[in-house]
Design a protein around this motif. Structure first.
Motif, PDB file in Angstrom:
ATOM      1  N   GLN A 132     -52.026  24.817  32.131  1.00  0.00           N
ATOM      2  CA  GLN A 132     -50.764  25.174  31.252  1.00  0.00           C
ATOM      3  C   GLN A 132     -51.423  26.572  30.213  1.00  0.00           C
ATOM      4  OE1 GLN A 132     -48.234  23.061  28.616  1.00  0.00           O
ATOM      5  NE2 GLN A 132     -46.868  22.133  29.697  1.00  0.00           N
ATOM      6  N   ARG A 145     -42.052  21.006  28.527  1.00  0.00           N
ATOM      7  CA  ARG A 145     -42.054  22.159  30.114  1.00  0.00           C
ATOM      8  C   ARG A 145     -42.905  21.643  30.817  1.00  0.00           C
ATOM      9  NH1 ARG A 145     -46.245  26.786  28.076  1.00  0.00           N
ATOM     10  NH2 ARG A 145     -46.956  28.260  30.709  1.00  0.00           N
ATOM     11  N   GLU A 149     -41.957  21.669  35.000  1.00  0.00           N
ATOM     12  CA  GLU A 149     -42.793  22.385  35.985  1.00  0.00           C
ATOM     13  C   GLU A 149     -42.964  21.231  37.295  1.00  0.00           C
ATOM     14  OE1 GLU A 149     -46.741  23.901  34.221  1.00  0.00           O
ATOM     15  OE2 GLU A 149     -45.008  25.814  33.383  1.00  0.00           O
ATOM     16  N   ALA A 152     -39.926  21.244  39.391  1.00  0.00           N
ATOM     17  CA  ALA A 152     -39.656  21.970  39.868  1.00  0.00           C
ATOM     18  C   ALA A 152     -39.316  22.167  42.123  1.00  0.00           C
ATOM     19  CB  ALA A 152     -40.569  23.752  39.879  1.00  0.00           C
TER      20      ALA A 152
END
Length: 498
Positions: A132, A145, A149, A152
């Motif tokens: 990040q 977040r 991720e 994903a």
């Protein structure tokens, strides 16, 4: 193909200027801070989007560069925070205990620089620096977040490695439980550059769930920040090459001190100067020589020298004064370390500040000491300001500067009005302490008894405004200081044998 220059908008809107480089945005010195726009490639669809840059100063924190990307073709959006200022002298580490069911904990503002890592020990989870980028977010935002991720590429993983994908699905359940407040966990933010931050909503009072620590960077961390580090400094002391090709570790050298201490006292007596005799003999006594040994700069990690001497402070103890300066970058640092054995008891020093003379008292605050001022409900835990050699007035000034730097968001334009007023009122209270509008009390609580406040009289017992109180340390304090695991039995056997 060059984009046409953007037209200047009205005064109420930000000024838009096309630039080809972020360097132009960073180097802008105009007080009317412009917003810069550049055309950038979208990594999702391959078309060009727009990245906007804004160089801004967070009050009492530091200068940052905000960048926001938006693609009009696929709707991709992201943002990033980069620090345009200098790297701090020390690294910082934040420990935040997040209890389950407390939704307010997830709204805390978090500044994560590009050099910081985030850990959750209960899950064995770590967000490395490359995972990040720098961001301005909240505790909830960072966890959500990270979960998004990880999720994903789950469809692709299930096709290639179903077992790994299943394990990640189980882990994501635990991570999202933390992000929604259904599970207790510890949020650790570690930044060797010292440019990260977690908000304390209770400031200026201490947060019982937040612990802030500062630390000296290792050579490996210096290298990760981009500094040039001598390979010999990693893991072992550097060696000086000799003419015959054999390296040797330099020995500690010494140089005459001469201006204070016993030598200065004898010189004053020989010259018959009684005033200098009193100052030299009854002030803090210093040694005949200052020791010099090789060290590394705390800012740029180049080779430097550290000077050290031992002195005795009346009514206190023997202390070690260490000072270093770097010829390469100009960084200077000085420290006072306690000498002798570890005290059996802690010490609480209470000073009743009533006049200007009290403000000029010498103060040695060790890095294990906490500071309490009951009149303004201020309490700083141990290690908040590090070790200081100052005066009572200087200590108050340092407290104000440190609080404004660490909690700079509280002074910004976007902060809640009631919080901003609270901080302004507290800042006024700190200034009133130095103006002595009313008497107030300074309490320095040191579990290792390594702090000191100079008496205002020749005899300590005659100073009615200074109180020293010794107390037994608790088991928790000994554990925090590492004393419960300290084993000195082998040294005791050696002493008994002699």
């Amino acid at each position: 193909m060059d984009a046409p220059p953007a037209e200047k908008t009205s005064q109420s809107e930000p000024r838009i200027v096309d630039v080809r480089s972020v360097v132009e945005a960073v180097s802008a010195q105009d007080s009317d801070t412009p917003l810069y726009e550049v055309e950038s490639l979208c990594m999702r669809c391959g078309d060009n989007g727009i990245t906007r840059f804004l160089l801004t100063l967070i009050p009492h924190f530091r200068k940052i560069l905000l960048s926001a990307f938006e693609c009009p073709h696929c709707g991709e959006r992201n943002n990033e925070v980069q620090f345009a200022g200098e790297i701090q002298p020390k690294g910082c580490q934040y420990h935040l205990e997040v209890p389950s069911g407390d939704k307010k904990m997830f709204n805390r503002q978090v500044v994560k620089s590009e050099t910081a890592t985030i850990k959750i020990p209960e899950l064995g989870f770590e967000i490395p620096t490359e995972a990040q980028r720098g961001s301005l977010s909240t505790v909830e935002g960072i966890l959500v977040r990270a979960a998004d991720e990880l999720e994903a590429l789950q469809d692709e993983r299930k096709k290639v490695d179903p077992l790994t994908a299943e394990a990640i699905d189980e882990f994501l359940k635990k991570l999202r439980a933390c992000a929604t407040g259904d599970s207790h966990f510890t949020f650790i933010l570690d930044d060797p550059a010292g440019n990260s931050f977690i908000e304390n909503p209770y400031a200026p009072s201490p947060d019982p769930l937040l612990i802030i620590k500062s630390y000296e960077r290792t050579p490996e961390q210096h290298a990760s920040l981009g500094y040039l580090v001598d390979p010999s400094q990693v893991g072992e002391p550097y060696a000086e090459p000799t003419t015959d090709g054999i390296t040797s570790i330099p020995q500690i050298q010494s140089e005459p001190h001469g201006s204070v201490g016993a030598k200065a006292g004898r010189k004053a007596i020989a010259q018959g100067n009684s005033v200098e005799s009193v100052d030299a003999l009854f002030r803090y006594s210093s040694p005949e020589e200052v020791m010099t040994f090789p060290s590394t700069c705390g800012a740029c990690a180049t080779k430097s020298e550290c000077r050290m001497f031992v002195t005795n402070i009346p009514y206190f103890r023997e202390v070690i004064v260490m000072a270093s300066s770097c010829d390469a970058c100009g960084y200077r640092n000085s420290e006072v370390k306690p000498g002798g054995p570890i005290s059996d008891k802690g010490k609480r020093i209470t000073v009743s500040v009533k006049n200007v003379r009290d403000l000029t008292r010498d103060v040695i605050k060790s890095d294990t000491a906490g500071v309490i001022i009951p009149e303004i409900e201020l309490e700083l835990t141990s290690g908040t300001l590090g070790g200081l050699v100052t005066t009572v007035e200087g200590l108050i000034s340092k407290i104000g500067e440190s609080l404004e730097r660490v909690h700079g968001f509280t002074f910004g334009d976007s902060v809640d009005y009631t919080k901003k007023v609270k901080w302004q009122e507290f800042r006024e209270k700190l200034e009133k302490l130095k103006s002595l509008e009313e008497p107030w009390t300074l309490i320095i609580d040191d579990a290792l008894s390594n702090s000191f406040v100079a008496p205002a009289t020749d005899e300590l017992k005659d100073d009615n405004q200074l109180t020293l109180e010794e107390y037994e340390r608790s088991l928790e304090q000994n554990e925090e200081l590492g004393l419960n695991d300290m084993d000195t039995s082998s040294a005791d056997v050696y002493v008994d044998a002699k």
